[in-house]
Design a protein around this motif. Structure first.
Motif, PDB file in Angstrom:
ATOM      1  N   LEU A  80       0.833  -1.208   0.000  1.00  0.00           N
ATOM      2  CA  LEU A  80       0.000   0.000   0.000  1.00  0.00           C
ATOM      3  C   LEU A  80       0.864   1.254   0.000  1.00  0.00           C
ATOM      4  O   LEU A  80       0.522   2.263  -0.629  1.00  0.00           O
ATOM      5  CB  LEU A  80      -0.937   0.006   1.217  1.00  0.00           C
ATOM      6  N   ARG A  83       1.853   1.958  -3.513  1.00  0.00           N
ATOM      7  CA  ARG A  83       0.752   2.600  -4.254  1.00  0.00           C
ATOM      8  C   ARG A  83       0.600   4.058  -3.822  1.00  0.00           C
ATOM      9  O   ARG A  83       0.419   4.942  -4.655  1.00  0.00           O
ATOM     10  CB  ARG A  83      -0.553   1.842  -3.995  1.00  0.00           C
ATOM     11  N   GLU A  88       2.704   2.349  -9.989  1.00  0.00           N
ATOM     12  CA  GLU A  88       1.528   1.710 -10.592  1.00  0.00           C
ATOM     13  C   GLU A  88       1.814   0.353 -11.198  1.00  0.00           C
ATOM     14  O   GLU A  88       0.907  -0.276 -11.737  1.00  0.00           O
ATOM     15  CB  GLU A  88       0.931   2.653 -11.643  1.00  0.00           C
ATOM     16  N   VAL A  91       2.183  -5.205  -8.182  1.00  0.00           N
ATOM     17  CA  VAL A  91       2.819  -5.421  -6.878  1.00  0.00           C
ATOM     18  C   VAL A  91       2.217  -6.682  -6.281  1.00  0.00           C
ATOM     19  O   VAL A  91       0.994  -6.859  -6.285  1.00  0.00           O
ATOM     20  CB  VAL A  91       2.567  -4.233  -5.921  1.00  0.00           C
ATOM     21  N   HIS A 108      -6.632  -1.432  -4.072  1.00  0.00           N
ATOM     22  CA  HIS A 108      -5.464  -0.804  -4.686  1.00  0.00           C
ATOM     23  C   HIS A 108      -4.758  -1.720  -5.679  1.00  0.00           C
ATOM     24  O   HIS A 108      -3.598  -1.501  -6.006  1.00  0.00           O
ATOM     25  CB  HIS A 108      -4.495  -0.305  -3.603  1.00  0.00           C
ATOM     26  N   ASP A 109      -5.470  -2.751  -6.118  1.00  0.00           N
ATOM     27  CA  ASP A 109      -4.971  -3.597  -7.207  1.00  0.00           C
ATOM     28  C   ASP A 109      -3.635  -4.253  -6.861  1.00  0.00           C
ATOM     29  O   ASP A 109      -2.721  -4.311  -7.680  1.00  0.00           O
ATOM     30  CB  ASP A 109      -4.844  -2.745  -8.493  1.00  0.00           C
ATOM     31  N   ILE A 110      -3.553  -4.733  -5.637  1.00  0.00           N
ATOM     32  CA  ILE A 110      -2.355  -5.449  -5.206  1.00  0.00           C
ATOM     33  C   ILE A 110      -2.596  -6.946  -5.357  1.00  0.00           C
ATOM     34  O   ILE A 110      -3.613  -7.469  -4.871  1.00  0.00           O
ATOM     35  CB  ILE A 110      -2.019  -5.074  -3.749  1.00  0.00           C
TER      36      ILE A 110
END
Ligand SMILES: *Cc1c(COP(=O)(O)O)cnc(C)c1O
Length: 397
Positions: A80, A83, A88, A91, A108-110
């Motif tokens: 996080l 991010r 971007e 991760v 957060h698209d992790i």
């Protein structure tokens, strides 16, 4: 954070009493070199633990600029932070507890490592966000830490794929971690790679359409091309350090990125028989000159590492006596006396730069010497340098 852009010469940043100088161009060159060894496999720069003490965000930015395709973190909180800093690229975070914030990770698209129990937590997060989570299923191929056992694997794969069919997940990867890749002669790595191939086959035969299969850490990246699969996860190597006992960074074509230095804080002539530091475990054997190095175990230097090297004015001296919380002492020797007129210490060493370790280019001390003095490995020495030591950056773009 102090940033300067001197590419090759490592000068202390003015005004800093002690600093860990991080050479971002060394990190970039290490990544370019390592990438050339693994292409066409994709490259994950592992930046967990504050980039092994080097500073997570500046290192992550330099790594991406140098061609790292992915970033790796242990904790969701680390991912996080990447991010939040505006990074971007993909991760992956792989070490969770039931208290981990899976919802923030999905939001957060992790990508999330999943060894089994996490699956329900990740699905719950995806449901609440109405957003599919991306996961990498982890198989324990022999390390015995995280990862799903081979016995439980088919069931985990089936459960994950059924959530994928519901639109709650994307099973993006399968991965594992090696136990003895730093000892290339050991047979267990072959066994782990065989179990990994089996686990991948089980997932693919069950219908998984994987983007990335990955198992290689730094030592496997360097010695086992058959471990590279679609991606390698490299930590130590990007910092320019060798994972192999008895093999130097230079031998591997790597340059250590961290220089730890301070200034001599006090310098004085003492008679023979002068005890030094707590416990008086060391006493001078002749008239000599002592130099005070203002770094100690609160700065992350292991207390046990008496004898570790400190370079002052081109000469390396061992630490004598106990390392204390804030300071340690070097014996500059009788040649430093007589008004300090003789080499190798011209003039008083007060204020002279004292280097504990660096890139070794000038024959200076290396992290590995501190690791040997402390009975540990280079990974631990750099990772433990504490936040009391400011990081400064050179060689940035
Ligand atoms: C720390 C870690 C790595 C990186 O290991 P290095 O030996 O530093 O390259 C790779 N994968 C996992 C799962 C890790 O925990």
């Amino acid at each position: 954070m102090v940033t300067s852009f001197v590419a090759s010469v490592q000068e202390p940043t003015p005004g800093l009493e002690r600093q860990a100088i991080i050479d971002l161009s060394a990190i970039a060159n290490n990544i370019r070199h390592l990438r050339s060894l693994v292409e066409p496999a994709t490259f994950m720069a592992v930046v967990k633990a504050d980039a092994y003490g080097h500073g997570m965000v500046p290192v992550a930015r330099a790594a991406v600029a140098a061609g790292a395709n992915w970033l790796g973190a242990a904790h969701i909180s680390e991912a996080l932070a990447l991010r939040a800093a505006g990074l971007e690229v993909p991760v992956l975070a792989w070490l969770h507890t039931p208290a981990s914030d899976f919802t923030a990770a999905v939001a957060h698209d992790i990508d999330l490592g999943c060894s089994g129990w996490e699956l329900e937590h990740i699905v719950a997060a995806a449901r609440s966000l109405q957003c599919p989570a991306r996961i990498h299923l982890k198989i324990d191929t022999g390390l015995g830490r995280n990862g799903c056992t081979p016995a439980e694997w088919p069931a985990l794969v089936a459960a994950a794929l059924s959530y994928q069919a519901e639109g709650l997940l994307r099973v993006a990867g399968v991965f594992s971690h090696l136990a003895v890749a730093d000892e290339p002669h050991r047979p267990e790595t072959d066994e782990q790679l065989a179990r990994f191939r089996e686990a991948v086959a089980v997932a693919e035969n069950a219908g998984a359409d994987l983007e990335v299969r990955h198992i290689a850490n730094t030592p496997a990246t360097l010695t086992r091309p058959d471990s590279h699969f679609d991606m390698v996860r490299v930590g130590l190597g990007i910092y320019g350090l060798s994972p192999f006992e008895g093999t130097t960074s230079a031998h591997l074509g790597l340059v250590p990125a961290m220089t730890l230095q301070t200034q001599i804080a006090h310098c004085k002539d003492v008679p023979a028989g002068q005890g030094v530091s707590y416990g008086l475990n060391y006493a001078t054997t002749a008239e000599t000159t002592l130099g005070l190095v203002p770094l100690g175990y609160a700065d992350g230097i292991p207390r046990i590492a008496t004898g570790g090297p400190v370079r002052v004015n081109g000469t390396t001296y061992p630490v004598v006596g106990r390392i204390a919380m804030d300071q340690m002492v070097i014996d500059l020797g009788p040649q430093a006396r007589e008004g300090f007129a003789q080499e190798p210490v011209p003039g008083s060493a007060l204020g002279s730069t004292a280097v504990l370790f660096g890139n070794g280019a000038d024959g200076g001390p290396l992290v590995e010497e501190w690791a040997a003095a402390a009975g540990t490995i280079n990974y631990e020495v750099v990772t433990r340098i504490s936040q009391r030591v400011p990081r400064s950056y050179i060689g940035g773009a």
